[in-house]
Design a protein around this motif. Structure first.
Motif, mmCIF file in Angstrom:
data_model
loop_
_atom_site.group_PDB
_atom_site.id
_atom_site.type_symbol
_atom_site.label_atom_id
_atom_site.label_comp_id
_atom_site.label_asym_id
_atom_site.label_seq_id
_atom_site.Cartn_x
_atom_site.Cartn_y
_atom_site.Cartn_z
ATOM 1 N N ASP A 242 0.814 -1.119 0.021
ATOM 2 C CA ASP A 242 0.126 -0.093 0.044
ATOM 3 C C ASP A 242 1.037 1.393 0.038
ATOM 4 O O ASP A 242 0.605 2.188 -0.863
ATOM 5 N N ASP A 243 1.839 1.327 0.543
ATOM 6 C CA ASP A 243 2.876 2.401 0.634
ATOM 7 C C ASP A 243 3.717 2.627 -0.655
ATOM 8 O O ASP A 243 3.687 3.509 -0.921
ATOM 9 N N GLN A 244 4.013 1.586 -0.995
ATOM 10 C CA GLN A 244 4.643 1.482 -2.400
ATOM 11 C C GLN A 244 3.796 2.031 -3.435
ATOM 12 O O GLN A 244 4.035 3.032 -4.337
ATOM 13 N N HIS A 246 1.048 4.053 -2.819
ATOM 14 C CA HIS A 246 0.890 5.522 -2.606
ATOM 15 C C HIS A 246 2.229 6.308 -2.991
ATOM 16 O O HIS A 246 1.956 7.402 -3.452
ATOM 17 N N ARG A 408 2.352 10.657 2.636
ATOM 18 C CA ARG A 408 2.078 10.333 4.117
ATOM 19 C C ARG A 408 3.447 9.584 4.459
ATOM 20 O O ARG A 408 4.301 9.157 3.705
ATOM 21 N N LEU A 410 5.947 6.546 5.397
ATOM 22 C CA LEU A 410 5.900 5.564 4.823
ATOM 23 C C LEU A 410 6.506 4.672 6.079
ATOM 24 O O LEU A 410 7.340 4.750 6.659
#
Length: 648
Positions: A242-244, A246, A408, A410
């Motif tokens: 999900d971070d990647q 984003h 945001r 990470l």
């Protein structure tokens, strides 16, 4: 089958990797390699893996040790070592002699684990501009360094390391040493002429809880519960994915909408690009402070400068301070460097042919995903060509490439609770050591209240795991940092106080560094004084030299005398002094209400007396209680600074 390493000095070796040899059934632990330093005058362990029940024979210094691999294929022998010395060889073979491993260039000396976060990880290469002479003159085959690569695991303490090689401190390889570790080892070697082995197991950005075992972390349920969730790989992988996504979308938007790199026309770093209408901005500065607005995204910076023909053709180096957060830098349309971290200094070698006589153009693309973008103040911004320096600070042109929402924060698996203990520390605990040097605490300043117990727990935890009793644990108190004139914040002072109170544990020593930090850099370059001050405590605690004054004044107790408070200290050395003046600075006093105000302070013998006419019934005193208490000047005559403290 016999497997050997290249039989040359360790500082020039390029050893074969028996661990990756598929034909080898015997596998020693990764630390047991050419050039290793074994702890002298103690009981050491040599261990590894082999087929179950395999007979393993270890020969060292004329002695033979025999064991069998257990059902899990693990084997271990232990024996007592003698005095410092070398070079030695060790032979590890199976019972019938069909496999034989020779480990060469072994030294007996003192082994220190270097751990913590980035200020311990900072290599000599990262500060080489400050220590070019030390690097060039390095020729210490008896000082050796093993780098443990960052690795985390939230389910199982690991037993071995994936990579790693012992190297010695010559001019070629010392650049890869921990800078703090090197200066620590150099001081001890020059003092005692005993080989020093450094095992560098540090990780930038890591909090203390990342280095604590599951058993000890149980005292902190919020950290342990989170680590247990991360032990579910699918849970962690979902967070990372999900971070990647984003981050990918953030950069895609920025790159697609950046007016400095249009799809069908010249990019703004091209020498033919017309930037005549760009307004000006000061460098260094943050763009929010220059009136551009508080946003994230991209700002382009541009400056023209002249170079006379007389200095062309000489080695050229660009110093671009620190950039928040990411830069791509061009000179005359050619990219000369790019770094994606605000903490790394921008020092770029300029290739031949890039610079030219007359007008030159430097263009910098600054990307700020979630910080206040721009350039750090107080850093060098210049071009050095031979002995000539061209100042690049001052007025630049700028253009806003794109404004975007803040990215945001990470998730970073290498900085989560438990992970580094399992991945980097657990594999080391069979290896006999002299002690630990530690530099960490910056990350925990975001939540400083529990640092004292975390740090004390970590020290106790490691001592239990190593099973060597209360070995010396020497650490660095956080230096001065942040606003040049102090900002009234109390997070770093709380961490420093926690570190000071950790001296309650036996065989601990704290290097005070309040005078070697940099207000504008969380990674101060002066690692030499840090290493030397750690070594002073090693001399006292590990080597029993009680004649050494290992620290500046450390607060011991206080007593009230009328409207004054008298402070008593340990480590006063030859006496107390107010450095650079007659007046002591940065003392504060408070009554029962704990409302601290600046106070008068004076040295009386080995004591300090503190008072204020505004507080007639004083109860508390504190000293240097700020993130960056510039001007705090209580020292002993040996030139070592006093630790900050509070009597609360």
């Amino acid at each position: 089958m016999e497997i050997t390493f290249t039989n040359v000095k360790v500082n020039k070796m390029e050893s074969g990797d028996y661990m990756s040899n598929n034909h080898t059934r015997i596998r020693p632990h990764r630390l047991i390699r050419d050039g290793m330093v074994l702890q002298r005058n103690t009981r050491v362990k040599i261990w590894g893996w082999a087929p179950a029940e395999e007979v393993i024979i270890v020969r060292f210094q004329g002695d033979t040790f025999r064991t069998n691999a257990n059902r899990d294929g693990e084997w271990m022998v232990s024996f007592n070592t003698g005095d410092a010395g070398g070079l030695y060889e060790m032979v590890i073979e199976n019972g019938d002699g069909t496999e034989r491993i020779v480990v060469r260039n072994i030294l007996l000396g003192d082994v220190w684990v270097c751990s913590g976060q980035s200020n311990m990880a900072v290599s000599m290469n990262m500060v080489r501009n400050l220590y070019e002479e030390e690097i060039a003159r390095a020729d210490y085959d008896a000082i050796r360094h093993f780098l443990v690569m960052p690795r985390c695991d939230f389910a199982t303490p690991q037993k071995d390391l994936d990579t790693g090689t012992w190297i010695s401190a010559d001019s070629q390889h010392v650049v890869n040493f921990s800078a703090v570790g090197f200066f620590f080892a150099k001081k001890l070697y020059e003092e005692y002429h005993v080989p020093i082995g450094l095992i560098n197991a540090s990780m930038g950005g890591a909090p203390a809880e990342a280095f604590i075992s599951e058993e000890s972390l149980s005292a902190f349920p919020k950290y342990l519960d989170w680590a247990k969730k991360l032990s579910d790989k699918s849970f962690m992988e979902a967070i990372i994915k999900d971070d990647q996504e984003h981050a990918k979308k953030w950069y895609q938007y920025v790159n697609q909408h950046d007016t400095g790199i249009p799809e069908n026309s010249l990019p703004c770093y091209d020498t033919e690009y017309d930037a005549s209408d760009w307004p000006t901005i000061n460098v260094p500065s943050r763009w929010v402070d220059e009136g551009l607005g508080d946003f994230n995204g991209v700002v382009w910076y541009r400056k023209e400068f002249d170079i006379p023909a007389s200095i062309l053709g000489k080695p050229a180096k660009l110093f671009l301070g620190h950039v928040v957060d990411e830069d791509t830098t061009y000179i005359n349309g050619k990219q000369v460097g790019s770094i994606a971290s605000q903490y790394a200094p921008r020092i770029y070698d300029i290739p031949d042919g890039v610079l030219k006589e007359g007008k030159n153009i430097i263009v910098v693309r600054v990307i700020s995903p979630n910080s206040k973008g721009g350039f750090y103040a107080g850093k060098p911004y210049c071009l050095k060509i031979g002995d000539q320096v061209i100042d690049l600070s001052g007025k630049w042109q700028y253009m806003i490439g794109v404004k975007h929402e803040k990215m945001r924060k990470l998730f970073w698996d290498l900085t989560q609770p438990l992970g580094l203990y399992n991945g980097m520390i657990a594999p080391l605990i069979n290896y006999a050591i002299k002690g630990v040097i530690w530099y960490q605490g910056e990350t925990n300043s975001e939540r400083p209240a529990d640092y004292e117990e975390l740090f004390k727990t970590l020290i106790r935890d490691w001592r239990v795991k190593w099973g060597q009793g209360d070995f010396p644990f020497l650490y660095v108190q956080l230096p001065n940092y942040d606003s040049r004139y102090g900002n009234g914040a109390d997070n770093w002072p709380v961490i420093r106080e926690a570190q000071r109170k950790t001296l309650e544990l036996p065989a601990t020593g704290m290097a005070v560094t309040l005078d070697v930090g940099e207000w504008n850099d969380i990674h101060p370059r002066n690692k030499k004084d840090v290493g030397i001050r750690l070594a002073l405590f090693a001399q006292k605690i590990a080597y029993g030299d009680n004649s050494v004054v290992a620290s500046g004044p450390l607060y011991k107790s206080a007593e009230r005398a009328g409207n004054r408070i008298k402070l008593f200290f340990d480590y006063t050395g030859s006496g107390l002094m107010a450095k650079d003046g007659d007046r002591l600075e940065y003392f504060e006093i408070a009554g029962e209400d704990k409302k601290f105000i600046r106070a008068n302070a004076a040295i009386e013998g080995d004591c300090v007396v503190v008072w204020s006419d505004e507080v007639m019934e004083p109860v508390y005193v504190r000293y240097a209680w700020d993130d960056n208490p510039e001007g705090a000047n209580l020292y002993n005559l040996e030139g070592l600074p006093a630790s900050p403290f509070t009597t609360e």
